[in-house]
Design a protein around this motif. Sequence first.
Motif, short mmCIF file in Angstrom:
data_model
loop_
_atom_site.label_atom_id
_atom_site.label_comp_id
_atom_site.label_asym_id
_atom_site.label_seq_id
_atom_site.Cartn_x
_atom_site.Cartn_y
_atom_site.Cartn_z
N THR A 229 -6.47 1.61 -3.76
CA THR A 229 -7.20 0.62 -2.95
C THR A 229 -7.67 1.20 -1.62
OG1 THR A 229 -5.09 -0.18 -2.06
CG2 THR A 229 -5.98 -1.34 -3.97
N TYR B 182 0.09 -6.01 -5.07
CA TYR B 182 0.08 -5.38 -6.39
C TYR B 182 -1.02 -5.96 -7.27
CZ TYR B 182 0.93 -5.19 -11.34
OH TYR B 182 0.74 -5.08 -12.68
N THR C 235 0.83 -1.20 0.00
CA THR C 235 0.00 0.00 0.00
C THR C 235 0.86 1.25 0.00
OG1 THR C 235 -0.21 0.13 2.43
CG2 THR C 235 -1.83 -1.22 1.24
N THR D 28 -8.13 -4.01 -8.81
CA THR D 28 -9.02 -2.99 -8.25
C THR D 28 -9.07 -1.78 -9.17
OG1 THR D 28 -8.58 -3.71 -5.99
CG2 THR D 28 -9.46 -1.49 -6.28
N HIS D 29 -7.91 -1.38 -9.68
CA HIS D 29 -7.85 -0.23 -10.59
C HIS D 29 -8.73 -0.46 -11.81
CE1 HIS D 29 -5.27 2.62 -13.25
NE2 HIS D 29 -6.27 3.27 -12.70
N TYR E 75 -4.19 -4.50 -6.26
CA TYR E 75 -4.21 -3.10 -6.68
C TYR E 75 -4.60 -2.97 -8.15
CZ TYR E 75 -1.87 0.65 -9.24
OH TYR E 75 -1.56 1.64 -10.14
N GLU F 201 2.32 1.44 -3.51
CA GLU F 201 1.25 1.90 -4.40
C GLU F 201 1.19 3.42 -4.42
OE1 GLU F 201 -3.50 2.22 -3.76
OE2 GLU F 201 -2.67 0.19 -3.58
#
Length: 398
Positions: free
Chosen positions: A370, A328, A246, A334-335, A331, A249
């Motif tokens: 996230t 990752y 995180t 989710t993106h 992430y 990110e």
Amino acid sequence: MAAKRTRSTFTAAEVAKHASENDCWITRRGRVYDVTPFLHDHPGGPDLISEYAGRDLDALMRDGDVHEHSEVAYDILEDYLIGHLEDSGDNASDSGADVGDMDDALPSTTSTTTTVHGAVRAARAAQTLAGIVDPVSALDDQLTEELASAKQPLLDLSKPLLWQMLTANFSKDYYMTQVHIPRHLPEPATIFANPVLELLTRTPWYLVPLCWLPVVAYLAYDATATGGMSLPVLGAHFAAGLVMWTFFEYTFHRFLFHADALLPDHPLALTVHFLMHGIHHYLPMDRMRLVLPPVFFALIVQPPWWAFRAVLDYATCAALFSGGIAGYVVYDLTHYYLHHARVRTPHLREMKKYHLAHHYKNYDSAYGITSKLWDYAFATVLDYAAPAPGAKAKPKAA
């Protein structure tokens, strides 16, 4: 892509039959629209529209407490017009959002322009004069008035983009302003003229778990089999790796992808910026360029890996990075989900609004995808409900 335009008249009962997420018609002021292609790209989420499928949407669109719409939204809605309601008259006036005199005709299927208001109309005129293909989309409604006013031609989206970037003569300030004003195409833009190279630039979302989950499994296995780490210790390191991700990110997004101030004013530097992250801000809904190509992530993960290896043993690093790379994967999926899927949970619904505000309101904040954890820690939280800051002064092309 806009709905197919065929001149027709429908009864309310006929419209009511198209009341599902896969076949969604709505009416507004006597006009009938097929908005099915737009549902999952609607920044407010598909539920707001699909709930009214087969019915009139005018009251909802005018309810600012539900989802505020600008004048441009009413104009762009015409791109999905398929006909009129029987005996509707179609004479209602849109206060502050008039779609204009259509002369009782639907837009042409070959038209490359859309009637828009104010600043967006001026930008369209400038692009037409420049001979640039840069279509208006319903998502342009999300731009602030300042960004809409600053919108000027940058690249011709009907041609390969790489050579245009390498040979461009615009200034860094002009590029930075324009690349952060989103454009939209129904299909992925072309970067390379060569079809083989072009294919390598397109990354479907499922490549991320296919490539990296085996790496996650291998690192976790190697930490125990080779490094002798117990499963409870592996679990603790894996969890620590998730938290570690995180932070990565946030830092990758803010200090690598948005290292705008450090960028030299040179076509090669601007091209690198464009390929690395600028294209995502320029074309935020491009489905093939929402997740990182595996080669790119393999490169950017090297510095942290070797930095950790300089101070920690292999087993510890393997356990940490098994969690980090798993983070990752979460992430990137989710993106993609925030941009294109139907958001079902309150947290993801909030993160969708938050992330789209990063694209459409203020790209200098809201770096978390996230979660907002590190945005809070580093004071870069974006209050997307507040009035957006003004856009930078519009620089002239060099």
